[in-house]
Every structure is written in C-alpha cells, then in structure tokens.
Design an enzyme around this catalytic site. Structure first.
Site, short mmCIF file in Angstrom:
data_model
loop_
_atom_site.label_atom_id
_atom_site.label_comp_id
_atom_site.label_asym_id
_atom_site.label_seq_id
_atom_site.Cartn_x
_atom_site.Cartn_y
_atom_site.Cartn_z
N LYS A 1 0.80 -1.24 0.00
CA LYS A 1 0.00 0.00 0.00
C LYS A 1 0.83 1.28 0.00
O LYS A 1 0.39 2.33 0.48
CB LYS A 1 -0.99 0.01 1.19
CG LYS A 1 -1.94 -1.14 1.16
CD LYS A 1 -2.80 -1.09 -0.08
CE LYS A 1 -3.15 -2.45 -0.57
NZ LYS A 1 -3.54 -2.47 -1.98
N HIS B 1 7.11 -7.71 -2.14
CA HIS B 1 6.91 -7.00 -0.87
C HIS B 1 7.81 -7.56 0.23
O HIS B 1 7.72 -7.14 1.37
CB HIS B 1 5.45 -7.11 -0.41
CG HIS B 1 4.46 -6.37 -1.26
ND1 HIS B 1 4.61 -5.06 -1.61
CD2 HIS B 1 3.29 -6.76 -1.81
CE1 HIS B 1 3.57 -4.67 -2.34
NE2 HIS B 1 2.76 -5.69 -2.48
N LYS C 1 -7.89 6.27 -3.64
CA LYS C 1 -7.98 7.73 -3.53
C LYS C 1 -6.70 8.40 -4.01
O LYS C 1 -6.74 9.47 -4.61
CB LYS C 1 -8.23 8.08 -2.06
CG LYS C 1 -8.95 9.36 -1.83
CD LYS C 1 -9.47 9.37 -0.40
CE LYS C 1 -10.27 10.59 -0.09
NZ LYS C 1 -10.75 10.56 1.31
P1 PAP Z 1 -0.35 -3.12 -3.14
O1 PAP Z 1 0.57 -3.08 -1.96
O2 PAP Z 1 -1.53 -3.98 -2.88
O3 PAP Z 1 0.37 -3.41 -4.40
P2 PAP Z 1 -0.16 -0.35 -3.71
O4 PAP Z 1 -0.31 -0.16 -5.17
O5 PAP Z 1 1.23 -0.40 -3.16
O6 PAP Z 1 -0.95 -1.64 -3.27
O7 PAP Z 1 -0.89 0.82 -2.94
C1 PAP Z 1 -2.17 1.27 -3.30
C2 PAP Z 1 -2.21 2.74 -2.94
O8 PAP Z 1 -1.52 3.48 -3.97
C3 PAP Z 1 -3.62 3.27 -2.93
O9 PAP Z 1 -3.63 4.31 -1.94
P3 PAP Z 1 -4.94 4.82 -1.21
O10 PAP Z 1 -5.62 3.63 -0.62
O11 PAP Z 1 -4.46 5.78 -0.16
O12 PAP Z 1 -5.75 5.50 -2.25
C4 PAP Z 1 -3.77 3.79 -4.33
O13 PAP Z 1 -4.81 4.72 -4.50
C5 PAP Z 1 -2.41 4.42 -4.54
N1 PAP Z 1 -2.14 4.61 -5.96
C6 PAP Z 1 -2.20 3.67 -6.94
N2 PAP Z 1 -1.91 4.21 -8.14
C7 PAP Z 1 -1.68 5.53 -7.91
C8 PAP Z 1 -1.33 6.63 -8.76
N3 PAP Z 1 -1.21 6.49 -10.08
N4 PAP Z 1 -1.14 7.84 -8.19
C9 PAP Z 1 -1.25 7.99 -6.85
N5 PAP Z 1 -1.58 7.00 -6.00
C10 PAP Z 1 -1.79 5.77 -6.52
#
Ligand code: PAP
Length: 338
Positions: free
Chosen positions: A81, A141, A299
């Site tokens: 995340k 991870h 978000k």
């Molecule tokens: P994972 O560990 O399951 O792979 P990961 O992609 O590391 O998840 O994290 C997801 C977070 O990155 C989300 O944050 P949020 O819950 O606070 O919204 C996701 O919205 C954010 N995220 C993914 N893509 C983008 C992007 N292009 N720009 C900014 N934030 C992003």
C-alpha cells in the site's frame, strides 16, 4: 527361507525430492513459529522477524531454492500500500517507452498489475522467466532480509510511504478481502494490529529500515523513493528512474515531452478511469482468487489518514515511527505527518 520381495517403488525425481524437502521444512516451521491474526483476520506467521501469510512464506522458501536472478534484473520492492501499482506503471512505461504509443499504450488495455510479476505469489513449479527480455522487471513486498541472496546484488527501486497513510490504505484494502464470517475490522483494531507490527510483511518500520540501510550502503544499487516525493515531483522521479534503469532520457525525448507523457499516462486520474481498472480482476501467479483492480486505486492522496485517525491514534503511530527511525536518517515528509 527366501525373504519376501520388496514392493516396487516409483523413483522420485530430483525436482520432486527438492520440493518435498522444502514442503517438509515449511510444514515443520509453521508448527513451531509464532502466529497471530492479521488485518484480514487470517493467521500470519512470524518468520525471522516479519509477519507473513503462510502461502507467501512458502513462496519465500521456493524462491530461495528456485528463483535464478540475472545481473540485469531490476526489482521493485515496497511495503504493501505504498503505491506499488503506480511505480509498476511508471517503471514499465519508462523502460519500454520505445515500444508503445501513448495513445494506444499497453497500460491502457491491461493495467499496471499485469506489467510485471509480483514474485510473492509464485508457487511450485515457479514460472520460468528466462524468456523475459533483459532487463527483467519484478515486484516483491519481501523485506530485504528475507530475499534470496542471488537477488541482493541486483538493482532495486524501493518505495515507501508515510505509515499513517499506509495503515488507512491497508485498512480499506484488507476490509474488502476479510472473510464474510468475521465482523468488519474496526479502525481501533486495525491501528492496534499495525502498531504491533502484525500487518502483512510487518512491522512496517523494520521493513522500511531494511532497505533504507542497504540504500545507504549501496546507493548505486538501491533507489530509495517515497510516495510523497513521487506525488510532488513525478517528472523528477521519472527521470531518476530512467537513469537508474540504464535508459536516461535523450534531449530529443525531453523536447518531445516524453517525461510528461509518462507521468500523465500513469497518473491516478488516467489509471483509475481505465476500463481495465474499473472492471478488471488480476490473478497473481497461481492464486485461485483474483483481486479487483479498482481496489488498487482508491484515492491516491497524501494525508488521507487525517479523515480517519483520532489524535490519540496519530500520536501512537507517530511515537512508534519516531522511536524506530531515530538515528537512521530516514524521515517522512512533514506535510504528510502534521
Ligand atoms: P499493493 O501493496 O496492494 O500493491 P499499492 O499499489 O502499493 O498496493 O498501494 C495502493 C495505494 O496506492 C492506494 O492508496 P490509497 O488507498 O491511499 O488510495 C492507491 O490509491 C495508490 N495509488 C495507486 N496508483 C496511484 C497513482 N497512479 N497515483 C497515486 N496513488 C496511486
């Protein structure tokens, strides 16, 4: 009197024997190491200081035996995340910028998750990645200390994020994948689990420090990034990524605004509006159940924790962060913390 004939046995192949040995070691280990309930309500096991899902722990064993890195491999490592989805998109589109047009890009059809494999979900037999063109990209991870030794001489991009935002993002994500037989995960419980380090791949702080310290020792091999800096200066980060991956932008590419095009293609706005990310489901390795792509793009903001955490919760997490990172030189962006 003649002895009774022995029963015919099927000879065990070397591969079967190796796999059976790993399975025996794993089964024995799982019986003996501490376990606890993580954010999804399922058991996590403490392996060498980190809390792992049992399937992922077994994959770690398998990677140690079967994964063969190549010197040109580049890994994206992160705490869950922290923005892995975003960095996958940025790294893939930067490295392969000669292959696709921005208007009809691979990402627009397939989304970031399918760009390169997350090793943590591989199971036996481990996929043979030898047909991937060099430099191969992989994500993981796993904390630095749990990596197979062959990987640690390769280049790593490490991404981390302010811990309170990681917690809120994890809380939302894991709530979607919690067993329906369990009550919803309260924020109080989530904070407690996170602070005790009992979240997947936790403790958060030790995970970050494992790569931070290595990045100080091997700055040419580990590009240490924070979500907040990608958010604030995405073009600077994309240039850093290109140089780090051995493909710096040419003056002509800069002139043609290739860096801006990559940033726009991978922005939250663009990615979250793609059909593949609204409706698509990604299956990892040989996992039977897929994950809905929309859950990776919730978000995408800095400081969303302010909408959820009480002052007491904030102080508890900040206190641990201060204590654990003290003296390391690693700090998180003040605007995300305040
Ligand atoms: P994972 O560990 O399951 O792979 P990961 O992609 O590391 O998840 O994290 C997801 C977070 O990155 C989300 O944050 P949020 O819950 O606070 O919204 C996701 O919205 C954010 N995220 C993914 N893509 C983008 C992007 N292009 N720009 C900014 N934030 C992003």
């Amino acid at each position: 009197m003649s002895s009774s004939p022995s029963l015919p046995t099927t000879p065990e192949s070397k591969e079967d024997a190796d796999y059976n040995k790993i399975s025996d070691e794993y089964n024995h280990l799982i019986e003996t190491i501490p376990k606890t309930n993580g954010l999804r309500g399922e058991l996590l096991y403490n392996y060498n200081g980190f809390w792992l899902d049992p399937m992922i722990l077994k994959t770690n064993f398998l990677l140690h035996t079967y994964f063969k890195s190549q010197p040109t491999d580049i890994f994206l490592a992160s705490v869950m995340k922290s923005g892995t989805t975003w960095l996958k998109a940025l790294m893939f589109s930067t490295l392969n910028r000669h292959l696709y047009s921005f208007s009809d890009h691979y990402l627009r059809h397939h989304g970031p998750q399918s760009t390169f494999p997350l090793l943590d979900f591989e199971s036996y037999p481990i996929t043979d990645f030898t047909h991937f063109p060099a430099p191969r990209l992989f994500a993981t991870h796993f904390p630095r200390t749990l990596l197979p030794p062959c990987m640690t001489s390769c280049k790593f991009v490490y991404l981390c994020r302010e811990p309170k935002d990681v917690l809120i993002s994890c809380w939302h994500f894991m709530s979607n994948y919690r067993s329906k037989d369990l009550p919803p995960l309260s924020l109080d419980e989530a904070v407690d689990i996170f602070c005790k380090g009992h979240s997947d791949y936790g403790p958060f702080w030790e995970h970050v420090l494992s790569y931070w310290r290595a990045s100080l020792e091997y700055p040419d091999k580990i590009l240490f990034l924070k979500y907040e800096e990608v958010k604030k200066e995405p073009e600077v980060v994309v240039r850093k990524l290109a140089t780090f991956m051995g493909k710096p932008f040419t003056a002509e590419e800069v002139e043609k605004r290739v860096v801006e095009n990559i940033v726009n293609l991978c922005s939250f706005q663009t990615l979250s509006n793609l059909e593949v990310n609204k409706e698509g489901v990604e299956k990892f390795g040989r996992l039977e159940v897929g994950v809905e792509n929309r859950h990776y793009l919730r978000k995408g903001e800095i400081g969303d924790w302010k909408n959820y955490l009480s002052e007491e919760m904030k102080q508890r997490i900040d206190g641990i962060t201060h204590e654990r990172l003290k003296g390391s030189g690693l700090i998180f962006d003040a605007s995300a913390i305040a």
